[in-house]
Design a protein around this motif. Structure first.
Motif, PDB file in Angstrom:
ATOM      1  N   SER A  32      63.947  65.899  57.477  1.00 29.65           N
ATOM      2  CA  SER A  32      63.298  65.207  58.429  1.00 29.65           C
ATOM      3  C   SER A  32      63.492  65.826  59.752  1.00 29.65           C
ATOM      4  O   SER A  32      64.598  66.343  59.872  1.00 29.65           O
ATOM      5  CB  SER A  32      63.524  63.760  58.366  1.00 29.65           C
ATOM      6  N   LYS A  33      62.750  65.500  60.709  1.00 32.85           N
ATOM      7  CA  LYS A  33      63.066  65.943  61.895  1.00 32.85           C
ATOM      8  C   LYS A  33      63.907  65.177  62.640  1.00 32.85           C
ATOM      9  O   LYS A  33      64.844  65.805  63.577  1.00 32.85           O
ATOM     10  CB  LYS A  33      61.663  65.647  62.740  1.00 32.85           C
ATOM     11  N   ILE A  34      64.334  63.953  62.364  1.00 35.78           N
ATOM     12  CA  ILE A  34      65.365  63.104  62.730  1.00 35.78           C
ATOM     13  C   ILE A  34      66.558  63.393  62.206  1.00 35.78           C
ATOM     14  O   ILE A  34      67.525  63.553  62.842  1.00 35.78           O
ATOM     15  CB  ILE A  34      64.977  61.637  62.660  1.00 35.78           C
ATOM     16  N   MET A  35      66.489  63.166  60.863  1.00 32.95           N
ATOM     17  CA  MET A  35      67.862  63.281  60.128  1.00 32.95           C
ATOM     18  C   MET A  35      68.368  64.783  59.844  1.00 32.95           C
ATOM     19  O   MET A  35      69.490  64.782  59.463  1.00 32.95           O
ATOM     20  CB  MET A  35      67.659  62.557  58.967  1.00 32.95           C
ATOM     21  N   GLY A  36      67.480  65.828  59.755  1.00 36.66           N
ATOM     22  CA  GLY A  36      67.732  67.136  59.107  1.00 36.66           C
ATOM     23  C   GLY A  36      67.748  66.919  57.805  1.00 36.66           C
ATOM     24  O   GLY A  36      67.079  66.234  57.207  1.00 36.66           O
ATOM     25  N   ARG A  37      68.546  67.818  57.153  1.00 38.40           N
ATOM     26  CA  ARG A  37      68.996  67.772  55.666  1.00 38.40           C
ATOM     27  C   ARG A  37      69.650  66.383  55.489  1.00 38.40           C
ATOM     28  O   ARG A  37      70.502  66.007  55.837  1.00 38.40           O
ATOM     29  CB  ARG A  37      69.537  69.003  55.028  1.00 38.40           C
ATOM     30  N   TYR A  38      68.987  65.842  54.277  1.00 38.86           N
ATOM     31  CA  TYR A  38      69.527  64.634  53.682  1.00 38.86           C
ATOM     32  C   TYR A  38      69.579  64.437  52.327  1.00 38.86           C
ATOM     33  O   TYR A  38      68.505  64.965  51.688  1.00 38.86           O
ATOM     34  CB  TYR A  38      69.379  63.386  54.266  1.00 38.86           C
ATOM     35  N   MET A  39      70.407  63.532  51.624  1.00 41.50           N
ATOM     36  CA  MET A  39      70.661  63.415  49.999  1.00 41.50           C
ATOM     37  C   MET A  39      69.492  62.221  49.770  1.00 41.50           C
ATOM     38  O   MET A  39      69.699  61.311  50.232  1.00 41.50           O
ATOM     39  CB  MET A  39      71.886  63.583  49.816  1.00 41.50           C
ATOM     40  N   VAL A  40      68.791  62.518  48.750  1.00 42.73           N
ATOM     41  CA  VAL A  40      68.274  61.376  48.036  1.00 42.73           C
ATOM     42  C   VAL A  40      68.412  61.344  46.661  1.00 42.73           C
ATOM     43  O   VAL A  40      68.587  62.396  46.004  1.00 42.73           O
ATOM     44  CB  VAL A  40      66.677  61.055  48.366  1.00 42.73           C
ATOM     45  N   SER A  41      68.399  60.068  46.084  1.00 43.85           N
ATOM     46  CA  SER A  41      68.734  59.794  44.720  1.00 43.85           C
ATOM     47  C   SER A  41      67.477  60.287  43.713  1.00 43.85           C
ATOM     48  O   SER A  41      66.263  60.196  44.187  1.00 43.85           O
ATOM     49  CB  SER A  41      69.087  58.565  44.310  1.00 43.85           C
ATOM     50  N   THR A  42      67.658  61.090  42.659  1.00 43.80           N
ATOM     51  CA  THR A  42      66.559  61.457  41.827  1.00 43.80           C
ATOM     52  C   THR A  42      66.514  60.496  40.531  1.00 43.80           C
ATOM     53  O   THR A  42      65.676  60.741  39.647  1.00 43.80           O
ATOM     54  CB  THR A  42      66.767  62.752  41.389  1.00 43.80           C
ATOM     55  N   LYS A  43      67.573  59.469  40.528  1.00 44.93           N
ATOM     56  CA  LYS A  43      67.324  58.268  39.541  1.00 44.93           C
ATOM     57  C   LYS A  43      67.953  57.080  40.088  1.00 44.93           C
ATOM     58  O   LYS A  43      68.578  57.417  41.135  1.00 44.93           O
ATOM     59  CB  LYS A  43      68.098  58.908  38.039  1.00 44.93           C
ATOM     60  N   GLU A  44      67.955  56.136  39.367  1.00 49.47           N
ATOM     61  CA  GLU A  44      68.608  54.837  39.877  1.00 49.47           C
ATOM     62  C   GLU A  44      69.919  54.957  39.612  1.00 49.47           C
ATOM     63  O   GLU A  44      70.444  55.651  38.389  1.00 49.47           O
ATOM     64  CB  GLU A  44      68.220  53.564  39.299  1.00 49.47           C
TER      65      GLU A  44
END
Length: 536
Positions: A32-44
């Motif tokens: 994102s423009k604000i956060m740059g690269r960031y990690m998100v979960s692909t599962k719960e």
């Protein structure tokens, strides 16, 4: 400028085997423009579930650290004699240091390079302050050495964010690196194969992406994947590092829904150390100072709330009306004044400038630092002195209370089974108060919650034992109180079971080896089958 998504995706894929994630990854990388690269979960992801586990790319002394061994990082300034490497002349704990020749210690490549450029000729062991400044070059140099010895790993480092554009406009940061790192490598040591731009960029990458690690030592580690987690002052993960190989393991502290950012706190949500060190929580002011070193401002829900999510970790008691609380007028503005929130109840009005608040807290912090860790009366005196100045859960009060709650049961005259009922209730109340704050800003499976849950079970169990001897409660009350003890002990055991086997900073009594459970089971059996006096 942010790094590309495709590069991030390949980085995650390349490290899947290394981070120990079988099958499909538990996270993806977005931009994102604000956060740059960031990690998100692909599962719960469930609380306590491992998200990644990986060894560092490089390890070494923190900026501003004291003199330490380059192999095992043992502090050396209190030693009567500081050994020196027979080849390069840099400080070691001994000539047989276990970190000699190891990838996360004093490598052969590093030693040969430091020897070749005669760098030790500039080390004055009679002036340890000058040696400390030279140690600032070690981790940047270790990164730069990888450019020639392991180009693919160096490329992983080079792909990380350095914030050169921001750092260049902060004279203390940029000029400090220029003098203590860049000039040292290129001019004092004559290593012209590395450009000034490369060295400044590596310094920035380390400042932005490193983790402070180590147990009883002051070092930092740069990891190939963990740096992708974004910041939140109420994070949904916690991490531990192992003593022997500095492997970093990240686990979910809360349930993380699919597609949700995986976060950690770049600043300490509650910076704590178990005895014999102080527990030092942080409010917005202290976190802001730390985050400035990461070159961004946090606008999370905790930082945006003057009450810090109702914990009042930075609140003062109004000296005018004595009932209102002095809070940030604008918590997202570092220069904002603080004012009493009791305008509706007849407070004549009280405001304190940001600078005055900072000076006040610095003065009180110095008082905290002077309290002896075994001085129960001194801690109680501090809390009493500032009871009309600081909110009961102000971060300075909370820090003293955490240490206080742990001292009760571990020093002479205050051993747990020797405490009066009044002191046991005091310990219980302290733990309850601490836990209430932790449930908001260090929620879930976090180490400090585990320790506090463990601490609270003992006074509850002993008070119940004494009640059984004096006036046995009804079976319904007994069952309720036994369940309460078991609940605290069970959750503490689950949380602390994730501590590394090699953890040396976790006192024995906190390690979930089943001993406390055996005591509890014996205790519960005895009190349950004792003749119960009916109080119906």
């Amino acid at each position: 400028k942010h790094k590309s998504w495709s590069r991030s995706q390949s980085l995650v894929s390349a490290n899947m085997e290394e981070v120990g994630l079988p099958g499909e990854p538990k996270f993806d990388v977005k931009v994102s423009k604000i956060m740059g690269r960031y990690m998100v979960s692909t599962k719960e992801i469930a609380p306590g579930e491992k998200i990644l586990s990986e060894e560092p790319i490089v390890v070494g002394p923190c900026t501003g650290c004291k003199v330490q061994c380059l192999g095992c990082y043992k502090p050396l300034e209190t030693e009567t004699y500081i050994a020196q490497c027979v080849r390069c002349g840099w400080p070691l704990c001994s000539q047989t240091c276990p970190g000699l020749g190891k990838s996360h210690g004093h490598t052969i490549e590093e030693c040969m390079l430091l020897q070749k450029c005669k760098s030790s000729s500039l080390l004055d062991y009679n002036n340890l302050e000058s040696v400390r400044l030279h140690l600032q070059t070690i981790v940047p140099l270790r990164c730069l050495i990888l450019k020639r010895t392991d180009p693919s790993t160096f490329n992983i480092i080079w792909d990380m964010e350095s914030h050169n554009d921001i750092r260049r406009n902060i004279p203390d940061v940029w000029n400090g690196n220029q003098v203590n790192v860049v000039n040292r490598i290129t001019k004092d040591w004559g290593l012209t194969e590395f450009s000034e731009h490369e060295i400044h960029t590596i310094c920035g990458i380390l400042e932005v992406n490193c983790f402070e690690i180590g147990q009883g030592i002051n070092i930092r580690g740069l990891y190939p994947t963990a740096f992708l987690m974004s910041h939140d002052c109420v994070p949904n993960t916690n991490h531990t590092d192992e003593e022997d190989n500095y492997k970093l393991t990240v686990r979910a502290s809360l349930k993380i829904p699919e597609g949700h950012p995986i976060t950690l706190s770049y600043a300490y949500t509650l910076q704590f150390y178990l005895l014999p060190n102080w527990f030092i929580p942080q409010n917005k002011l202290k976190r802001r100072e730390h985050l400035e070193n990461k070159f961004f401002e946090c606008r999370c829900r905790r930082c945006s709330d003057p009450t810090e999510l109702g914990t009042y970790a930075g609140a003062l008691i109004c000296p005018k009306c004595h009932t209102g609380l002095v809070l940030y007028n604008n918590p997202l503005d570092a220069d904002s004044s603080w004012s009493c929130n009791n305008n509706q109840a007849g407070c004549p009005g009280y405001t304190i400038p940001a600078r005055s608040m900072k000076l006040l807290l610095q003065r009180i912090s110095q008082e905290v630092e002077q309290i002896d860790l075994n001085d129960v009366k001194g801690m109680e005196a501090f809390l009493n002195k500032y009871r009309n100045v600081l909110h009961p859960t102000h971060y300075l009060c909370l820090g003293v209370k955490v240490s206080f709650s742990q001292v009760y049961s571990k020093i002479s005259w205050y051993l747990i089974y020797e405490l009066s009922n009044k002191l046991l209730e005091r310990k219980q109340d302290l733990c309850m108060e601490i836990l209430k704050v932790l449930n908001v800003i260090e929620p879930g499976y976090t180490r400090i919650r585990g320790v506090t849950l463990y601490e609270i079970h003992a006074p509850l169990m002993i008070l119940l034992t004494r009640d059984m001897e004096d006036q046995p409660p009804a079976k319904s009350e007994l069952k309720t109180r036994l369940k309460e003890v078991l609940q605290y002990l069970t959750e503490a055991s689950v949380i602390l079971s994730y501590e590394p086997e090699t953890a040396t900073d976790t006192p024995f009594q906190y390690k979930p080896n089943g001993f406390s459970f055996r005591i509890f089971v014996n205790f519960a059996f005895q009190v349950w089958y004792l003749p119960i006096k009916c109080t119906c």
